[in-house]
Scaffold this motif. Structure first.
Motif, short mmCIF file in Angstrom:
data_model
loop_
_atom_site.label_atom_id
_atom_site.label_comp_id
_atom_site.label_asym_id
_atom_site.label_seq_id
_atom_site.Cartn_x
_atom_site.Cartn_y
_atom_site.Cartn_z
N ASN A 98 0.74 -1.25 -0.09
CA ASN A 98 -0.06 -0.02 0.12
C ASN A 98 0.96 1.35 0.02
O ASN A 98 0.32 2.48 0.41
CB ASN A 98 -0.90 0.04 1.19
N MET A 99 2.26 1.03 -0.41
CA MET A 99 2.94 2.28 -0.26
C MET A 99 3.91 2.33 -1.73
O MET A 99 3.92 1.43 -2.36
CB MET A 99 3.97 2.23 0.86
N PRO A 100 4.14 3.55 -2.00
CA PRO A 100 4.90 3.68 -3.35
C PRO A 100 6.52 3.16 -2.89
O PRO A 100 7.07 4.29 -3.21
CB PRO A 100 4.83 5.06 -3.62
N CYS A 101 6.63 2.20 -2.65
CA CYS A 101 7.84 1.77 -2.03
C CYS A 101 8.18 0.28 -2.36
O CYS A 101 7.52 -0.58 -1.89
CB CYS A 101 7.99 1.91 -0.66
N SER A 102 8.90 0.21 -3.53
CA SER A 102 9.07 -1.07 -4.40
C SER A 102 9.96 -2.10 -4.03
O SER A 102 10.28 -3.09 -4.45
CB SER A 102 8.96 -0.98 -5.80
N LEU A 103 11.01 -1.51 -3.08
CA LEU A 103 12.11 -2.59 -2.78
C LEU A 103 12.11 -2.50 -1.24
O LEU A 103 11.77 -1.78 -0.28
CB LEU A 103 13.51 -1.85 -3.05
N TYR A 104 12.41 -3.78 -0.68
CA TYR A 104 12.34 -4.06 0.78
C TYR A 104 13.49 -4.88 0.80
O TYR A 104 13.79 -6.26 0.22
CB TYR A 104 11.13 -4.84 0.95
N THR A 137 6.25 -5.66 -4.71
CA THR A 137 7.53 -5.27 -3.93
C THR A 137 8.43 -6.26 -4.19
O THR A 137 8.13 -7.42 -4.44
CB THR A 137 7.36 -5.27 -2.47
N ILE A 138 9.83 -5.83 -4.61
CA ILE A 138 10.82 -6.87 -4.83
C ILE A 138 11.46 -6.87 -3.39
O ILE A 138 12.03 -5.85 -2.90
CB ILE A 138 11.85 -6.31 -5.92
N GLY A 172 15.60 -9.99 -5.26
CA GLY A 172 16.80 -9.47 -5.63
C GLY A 172 17.86 -9.36 -4.87
O GLY A 172 17.65 -10.00 -3.69
N VAL A 173 18.55 -8.53 -5.02
CA VAL A 173 19.85 -8.48 -4.25
C VAL A 173 20.32 -6.91 -4.11
O VAL A 173 20.26 -6.21 -4.93
CB VAL A 173 21.18 -8.95 -4.77
N LEU A 207 20.24 -7.55 -9.47
CA LEU A 207 20.87 -6.47 -8.58
C LEU A 207 19.99 -5.14 -8.87
O LEU A 207 19.95 -4.50 -9.66
CB LEU A 207 22.30 -5.93 -9.14
N TYR A 208 19.33 -4.60 -7.35
CA TYR A 208 18.33 -3.63 -7.65
C TYR A 208 18.99 -2.39 -6.90
O TYR A 208 18.40 -1.33 -7.07
CB TYR A 208 16.98 -3.89 -6.90
#
Ligand code: FE
Ligand code: FE
Ligand code: ZN
Length: 276
Positions: A98-104, A137-138, A172-173, A207-208
């Motif tokens: 639910n957030m504009p945050c695509s990397l964790y 999310t990646i 990803g890494v 690699l992100y």
């Protein structure tokens, strides 16, 4: 343009943190997904998330990175710690849909004497419980320094985790320059060789993000002590080569250097001036 930000804490919400990032000359940032001491994470405010989206769009932000708490150990020998970690991972991933945050990003974990094989299998199991096919999310595994019984101290260990995950396209890494240097990868004298090795074992398409840190210790020290940019054993010349490398230059870079905001702003300015 160089996509760069630093680690910031979310004290007044996400709109405030975006503004703080902008004031430092950043066009992205990293933040802890929840209080590192554990406990419930605060509920999201839709207005705050909307404001975050607007600022990110207007200012062409690069992907923002949520960092899991350090206490989240998916491969602990203690079942209670593991259960907590599994729950935290699931909750975090639900929240960030639910957030504009695509990397964790998370630290794979420490196997605490159970052996690296056991650690890898517990981490992969946890990911298979938490990651779904349709999430945006990646989930990034961070390259580790190899301190204590950390899993992820070499590219092969990360590859083994990914191999066992069902929805690999969601994994990803995040490459931490201090950690890989500490782990024995000589990014000062052989950056091309290290990148080729990464590509060979993991694949550069995985690699992100890059954690951009100097190191207080020489290569292969396994200590994990970050240093300010240009003041450690990696040095400004090597860091300049890293941000400009053709295989890395378009990625988002995140500073986790020992700085206050003023120090971060100066490093961001310096690195922008070195980006060709
Ligand atoms: Fe980290
Ligand atoms: Fe890091
Ligand atoms: Zn570190």
């Amino acid at each position: 343009m160089l996509n760069i930000g630093c680690h910031l804490s979310v004290s007044d919400g996400y709109e405030a943190i975006c503004k703080e990032a902008l004031s430092l000359g950043a066009n992205t940032f990293q933040f802890f997904s929840r209080n590192p001491r554990g406990g419930k994470s605060a509920p999201l405010s839709p207005d705050d998330v909307k404001a975050m989206e607007d600022i990110m769009q207007k200012n062409s932000f690069a992907p923002v990175l949520a960092h899991a708490s350090y206490t989240m150990n998916l491969c602990s020998a203690d079942e209670k710690v593991r259960d907590f970690a599994n729950r935290a991972l699931k909750e975090d991933l639900e929240k960030f849909e639910n957030m504009p945050c695509s990397l964790y990003n998370f630290h794979p974990g420490s196997h605490v004497g159970q052996g690296v094989e056991k650690g890898i299998s517990l981490i992969a199991d946890a990911l298979n419980q938490a990651v779904n096919e349709n999430q945006k999310t990646i989930v990034l595994l961070e390259t580790m320094a190899g301190k204590g019984s950390e899993v992820g101290r070499c590219f092969e260990e990360l590859r083994e985790i990914i191999d066992r995950v069902n929805f690999k396209e969601k994994i990803g890494v995040c490459l931490d320059t201090c950690h890989v240097f500490d782990a024995g990868y000589d990014i000062v004298n052989d950056l091309d060789g290290v990148i080729a090795k990464f590509d060979d074992i993991i694949g550069l398409e995985r690699l992100y993000a890059v954690h951009l840190n100097d190191s207080k210790n020489p290569v292969n020290s396994h200590k994990d002590r970050h240093e300010k940019i240009g003041e450690g054993y990696i040095g400004l010349e090597a860091i300049t080569r890293i941000i400009n490398h053709e295989k890395l230059r378009d990625l988002p870079f995140f500073l986790e250097t020992p700085n206050d905001n003023q120090g971060y702003a100066e490093e961001i300015k310096l690195l922008r001036s070195k980006y060709i």
